[in-house]
Every structure is written in C-alpha cells, then in structure tokens.
Design a protein around this motif. Structure first.
Motif, mmCIF file in Angstrom:
data_model
loop_
_atom_site.group_PDB
_atom_site.id
_atom_site.type_symbol
_atom_site.label_atom_id
_atom_site.label_comp_id
_atom_site.label_asym_id
_atom_site.label_seq_id
_atom_site.Cartn_x
_atom_site.Cartn_y
_atom_site.Cartn_z
ATOM 1 N N MET A 1 6.066 1.171 -13.686
ATOM 2 C CA MET A 1 4.606 1.205 -13.704
ATOM 3 C C MET A 1 4.001 0.360 -12.590
ATOM 4 S SD MET A 1 4.100 3.389 -15.941
ATOM 5 C CE MET A 1 2.309 3.338 -15.850
ATOM 6 N N ARG A 2 4.732 -0.636 -12.094
ATOM 7 C CA ARG A 2 4.217 -1.447 -10.991
ATOM 8 C C ARG A 2 4.085 -0.629 -9.712
ATOM 9 N NH1 ARG A 2 7.704 -5.808 -12.642
ATOM 10 N NH2 ARG A 2 9.129 -5.284 -10.953
ATOM 11 N N TYR A 3 4.835 0.452 -9.617
ATOM 12 C CA TYR A 3 4.859 1.245 -8.389
ATOM 13 C C TYR A 3 3.916 2.440 -8.414
ATOM 14 C CZ TYR A 3 8.843 -1.174 -6.313
ATOM 15 O OH TYR A 3 9.651 -2.116 -5.741
ATOM 16 N N ILE A 4 3.384 2.767 -9.579
ATOM 17 C CA ILE A 4 2.625 4.007 -9.706
ATOM 18 C C ILE A 4 1.133 3.761 -9.550
ATOM 19 C CG2 ILE A 4 2.009 5.898 -11.253
ATOM 20 C CD1 ILE A 4 4.781 5.589 -12.523
ATOM 21 N N ASP A 5 0.532 4.443 -8.588
ATOM 22 C CA ASP A 5 -0.924 4.499 -8.441
ATOM 23 C C ASP A 5 -1.363 5.915 -8.770
ATOM 24 O OD1 ASP A 5 -1.164 1.904 -7.683
ATOM 25 O OD2 ASP A 5 -1.292 2.305 -5.541
ATOM 26 N N THR A 6 -2.087 6.089 -9.857
ATOM 27 C CA THR A 6 -2.519 7.425 -10.232
ATOM 28 C C THR A 6 -3.717 7.847 -9.395
ATOM 29 O OG1 THR A 6 -4.043 6.628 -11.934
ATOM 30 C CG2 THR A 6 -1.764 7.028 -12.600
ATOM 31 N N ALA A 7 -3.952 9.162 -9.330
ATOM 32 C CA ALA A 7 -5.096 9.672 -8.577
ATOM 33 C C ALA A 7 -6.406 9.215 -9.189
ATOM 34 C CB ALA A 7 -5.030 11.199 -8.531
ATOM 35 N N ASP A 8 -6.388 8.949 -10.500
ATOM 36 C CA ASP A 8 -7.592 8.502 -11.203
ATOM 37 C C ASP A 8 -7.350 7.110 -11.767
ATOM 38 O OD1 ASP A 8 -10.158 8.612 -12.306
ATOM 39 O OD2 ASP A 8 -9.461 9.543 -14.157
ATOM 40 N N SER A 9 -6.977 6.170 -10.876
ATOM 41 C CA SER A 9 -6.552 4.839 -11.332
ATOM 42 C C SER A 9 -7.641 4.061 -12.045
ATOM 43 C CB SER A 9 -6.027 4.025 -10.137
ATOM 44 O OG SER A 9 -7.036 3.885 -9.151
ATOM 45 N N PHE A 10 -8.931 4.347 -11.749
ATOM 46 C CA PHE A 10 -10.024 3.660 -12.427
ATOM 47 C C PHE A 10 -10.425 4.370 -13.725
ATOM 48 C CE2 PHE A 10 -10.456 2.051 -8.129
ATOM 49 C CZ PHE A 10 -10.774 0.728 -8.329
ATOM 50 N N GLY A 11 -9.849 5.534 -13.981
ATOM 51 C CA GLY A 11 -10.212 6.278 -15.179
ATOM 52 C C GLY A 11 -11.546 6.997 -15.067
ATOM 53 N N GLN A 12 -12.067 7.086 -13.835
ATOM 54 C CA GLN A 12 -13.401 7.641 -13.638
ATOM 55 C C GLN A 12 -13.479 9.105 -14.062
ATOM 56 O OE1 GLN A 12 -14.632 8.241 -9.565
ATOM 57 N NE2 GLN A 12 -16.754 7.667 -10.030
ATOM 58 N N GLN A 13 -12.499 9.892 -13.643
ATOM 59 C CA GLN A 13 -12.556 11.319 -13.946
ATOM 60 C C GLN A 13 -12.491 11.582 -15.442
ATOM 61 O OE1 GLN A 13 -9.565 13.404 -11.647
ATOM 62 N NE2 GLN A 13 -10.076 12.251 -9.782
ATOM 63 N N PHE B 1 0.895 -1.758 5.404
ATOM 64 C CA PHE B 1 2.078 -1.105 4.835
ATOM 65 C C PHE B 1 3.307 -2.011 4.947
ATOM 66 C CE2 PHE B 1 -0.738 2.353 6.073
ATOM 67 C CZ PHE B 1 -0.713 3.161 4.952
ATOM 68 N N SER B 2 4.259 -1.770 4.054
ATOM 69 C CA SER B 2 5.539 -2.473 4.113
ATOM 70 C C SER B 2 6.635 -1.488 3.740
ATOM 71 C CB SER B 2 5.552 -3.668 3.148
ATOM 72 O OG SER B 2 5.725 -3.232 1.811
ATOM 73 N N SER B 3 7.873 -1.956 3.739
ATOM 74 C CA SER B 3 8.986 -1.067 3.405
ATOM 75 C C SER B 3 8.838 -0.495 1.998
ATOM 76 C CB SER B 3 10.313 -1.825 3.529
ATOM 77 O OG SER B 3 10.327 -2.958 2.675
ATOM 78 N N HIS B 4 8.175 -1.234 1.097
ATOM 79 C CA HIS B 4 7.969 -0.742 -0.264
ATOM 80 C C HIS B 4 6.934 0.380 -0.322
ATOM 81 C CE1 HIS B 4 10.373 -4.065 -1.726
ATOM 82 N NE2 HIS B 4 10.262 -3.598 -2.952
ATOM 83 N N SER B 5 6.191 0.588 0.781
ATOM 84 C CA SER B 5 5.174 1.642 0.796
ATOM 85 C C SER B 5 5.795 3.025 0.620
ATOM 86 C CB SER B 5 4.386 1.589 2.106
ATOM 87 O OG SER B 5 3.638 0.388 2.206
ATOM 88 N N LEU B 6 7.027 3.201 1.098
ATOM 89 C CA LEU B 6 7.705 4.485 0.926
ATOM 90 C C LEU B 6 8.021 4.721 -0.545
ATOM 91 C CD1 LEU B 6 10.177 4.255 3.959
ATOM 92 C CD2 LEU B 6 8.001 5.481 3.857
ATOM 93 N N ARG B 7 8.538 3.706 -1.193
ATOM 94 C CA ARG B 7 8.901 3.798 -2.617
ATOM 95 C C ARG B 7 7.662 4.014 -3.488
ATOM 96 N NH1 ARG B 7 13.708 2.252 -5.003
ATOM 97 N NH2 ARG B 7 13.695 1.336 -7.083
ATOM 98 N N ARG B 8 6.618 3.231 -3.215
ATOM 99 C CA ARG B 8 5.381 3.375 -3.983
ATOM 100 C C ARG B 8 4.701 4.702 -3.684
ATOM 101 N NH1 ARG B 8 0.887 -0.639 -4.367
ATOM 102 N NH2 ARG B 8 0.546 0.547 -6.268
ATOM 103 N N GLY B 9 4.793 5.134 -2.445
ATOM 104 C CA GLY B 9 4.191 6.410 -2.078
ATOM 105 C C GLY B 9 4.819 7.562 -2.837
ATOM 106 N N PHE B 10 6.165 7.579 -2.900
ATOM 107 C CA PHE B 10 6.823 8.646 -3.640
ATOM 108 C C PHE B 10 6.493 8.568 -5.127
ATOM 109 C CE2 PHE B 10 10.247 10.113 -6.359
ATOM 110 C CZ PHE B 10 10.259 11.456 -6.002
ATOM 111 N N VAL C 1 0.862 -1.184 0.000
ATOM 112 C CA VAL C 1 0.000 0.000 0.000
ATOM 113 C C VAL C 1 0.899 1.234 0.000
ATOM 114 C CG1 VAL C 1 -1.702 1.313 1.328
ATOM 115 C CG2 VAL C 1 -1.851 -1.187 1.215
ATOM 116 N N PRO C 2 0.717 2.167 -0.930
ATOM 117 C CA PRO C 2 1.574 3.356 -0.942
ATOM 118 C C PRO C 2 1.294 4.262 0.246
ATOM 119 C CG PRO C 2 -0.180 3.581 -2.568
ATOM 120 C CD PRO C 2 -0.268 2.181 -2.044
ATOM 121 N N LEU C 3 2.330 4.829 0.832
ATOM 122 C CA LEU C 3 2.164 5.802 1.898
ATOM 123 C C LEU C 3 1.885 7.152 1.248
ATOM 124 C CD1 LEU C 3 2.389 6.232 5.011
ATOM 125 C CD2 LEU C 3 4.730 7.018 4.587
#
Length: 312
Positions: free
Chosen positions: A288-300, A252-261, A102-104
């Motif tokens: 791309m595995r680390y990126i969660d966009t603000a509009d990840s479902f494409g809703q907006q 959360f895990s240690s990768h949460s910092l990396r994914r969060g940034f 989970v991204p921080l």
C-alpha cells in the motif's frame, strides 16, 4: 579467512555489510564511541544526533550496532529500555514526514521511450549503446517493478527467453528472499513498450552473453565488464528523464519505476494480492505504500455520491 568465515560473510547481503560498516565507522571514528558499547553511550549517541539524522537513519545505526554486538558475542545494548525510550522520545519530538518517490506514470514512460527511439536514429555509436541500455533498464524496471539493486544484480546467464511469451529472470538474492533460495521473475512480452524486446536489443548490441546485464558505457563506446552501482540508478534515471524533456526530473528516484508500475496496475484493476505476488511484497503494508490511486483524494467517489443524493 576460513571456510566458516566465508559462509558467515555470504549470509549478509553486500549492501547491508557496507552500510553497517559505515554506521559503525560513524559511531566509533566520527563520534568517538567505544565498542562494545553501553546502553548509556548509545542513548547519548542517539540524543546528540536527534536533530541531524532522520529517525530511519538512527534506526539503521541501531541495527548495525545490534548486529555487531550479537556477532561478537556481547549482550545487545540496543534492546535495553533506556535506548528504546530514547528512540521513542526522539520520534515524538522530531516526527519525520515519510518520503516517497514520485511514481513514473505510463504516459511519462511512453514519452521517454519515444524520445530514446528518436534519439537513437541520429546519435553516435557510444550514445546508441547508452540509449539502448537506458531503454531496456526503464522498461524492465517498470514492468517488473524491480528495485535498483535487483536491476544491477541481474546477470545475462540467469535470463531465459521464451519466444512469443517473455523471459524469466533469476535473481540469486533479493531483499525479500529471507531464505536465500533465489527468486524467478517472469517478464511478459508486450505489444508495445516491450521489456523483452528492449532487453534483447541491448544485450545483442552490447554482445553481452554472461555477467552483469546493465553496465557502464564510456564516451568512446567501451562497455565496462562491471555492472552499474545501485547508487547510480537514481542519477541515471533523472538524467534520462531530463534529456527526454520531463519537468521536475529531480523528483524521481529508482523507486519511481516500482511505484509507477504499482500505481498503473492498481488503476487497471489488479487486486492487491495479485500485485503483491507479482512484485514480491511480503505484506499488505509494504504494497500500500507504493500505490497511488487515480482518485487518491476520494474526490470522484464523493462527487458521485453527492450527485446521486442531489437527484433523489
């Protein structure tokens, strides 16, 4: 151990050596396999653990077995058609859902740092040391997108402060550094949530001038000469977030910092190439595995298009 053995040993990362040794121990001791192994023996090993171990773990076990055979001068049985087809069949019958940390989020980071700052005002000396260290670890890990092994391998003598700009961290070995040349990472000084200020606050308070930056602190405030273990970063992060009152801290895990940034940078207009260069990813797929966009479902985007069509 002769000179050649020393250099051969240095060619493989310590974490890799430990994990390979564990994999070989499981194959030989716990399962009862024989080395050198036959293709049939390895295929049976895979089949018998298909339902207990993830496909990623099985691939890691194969990598360890492959490395042992090549290192000892034997033909590599893991590359035979029988073993490859067995693994492919396991993948088809036991598909694994990719697990991602989970991204921080930046607001969660802000909340946690504020809690640490407040807690440091009334805590005892030992807790102040830990809280100061934890703040530095959080901010440096987030803004540089460091992995846990990169955080724990950072040594004070390899950090150069540049007043008014930031600091440069040199890591002799990283996962992405296949040439073993070492890598320099520039860390910016920021107007808030500053990783450089947090780093200097910790190293000054702990009087660390060389050796591991992030170390254990016992209940009496004694600082260990040894660095934290990579496996301790996830429990430590979860403990920090839980103390700060964040719900679902166990996700959360240690990768949460990396994914969060990575998520923060993407949402703030960084192009993928710039993000890859900054964090140190070698290919687009890894990034791309680390990126969660603000509009990840494409809703907006879809709603905007539908709104435009409705008014046309």
């Amino acid at each position: 151990m002769n000179d050649v053995d020393v250099y051969v040993l240095a060619a493989t990362r310590a974490n890799t050596r430990r994990s390979y040794a564990s994999a070989l121990r499981h194959f030989e001791v716990e399962w009862g396999g024989f080395l050198p192994a036959s293709a049939d023996g390895i295929a049976r090993y895979l089949a018998q653990h298909a339902e207990q171990l993830s496909i990623a773990t099985l691939r890691h076990r194969l990598a360890a077995l492959s490395h042992w055979h090549q290192d000892q001068g034997f033909a590599d049985p893991t590359k035979t058609p029988l073993v490859r087809k067995t693994l492919k069949g396991i993948s088809a019958l036991h598909p694994a859902k990719p697990q991602q940390a989970v991204p921080l989020q930046i607001d969660q980071l802000t909340h946690t740092v504020a809690w640490l700052d407040t807690a440091m005002l009334t805590c005892d000396p030992a807790e102040r040391l830990r809280f100061t260290r934890n703040k530095a670890l959080l901010l440096l890990g987030f803004w540089r997108g460091f992995r846990s092994d990169e955080l724990i391998s950072l040594e004070a003598q390899n950090v150069e402060l540049v007043p008014g700009q930031g600091m440069t961290c040199f890591l002799p070995r990283t996962k992405a550094d296949r040439q073993l040349a070492g890598q320099h990472f520039k860390v910016p000084a920021l107007s808030r949530l500053c990783p450089v200020t947090a780093y200097t606050a910790w190293t000054d308070l702990a009087e660390i001038e060389d050796g591991p930056v992030f170390r254990g602190v016992n209940r009496w405030g004694h600082i260990s000469a040894q660095g934290l273990h990579a496996n301790s970063i996830t429990p430590l992060l979860r403990s920090i977030l839980e103390q700060a009152g964040l719900l679902s801290s166990g996700d959360f895990s240690s990768h949460s910092l990396r994914r969060g940034f990575a998520t923060w940078a993407n949402d703030n207009g960084w192009d993928v190439r710039s993000l890859m260069e900054y964090v140190g990813w070698r290919d687009m797929k890894s990034a791309m595995r680390y990126i969660d966009t603000a509009d990840s479902f494409g809703q907006q985007r879809i709603e905007q298009a539908l709104s435009g069509q409705a008014h046309s």
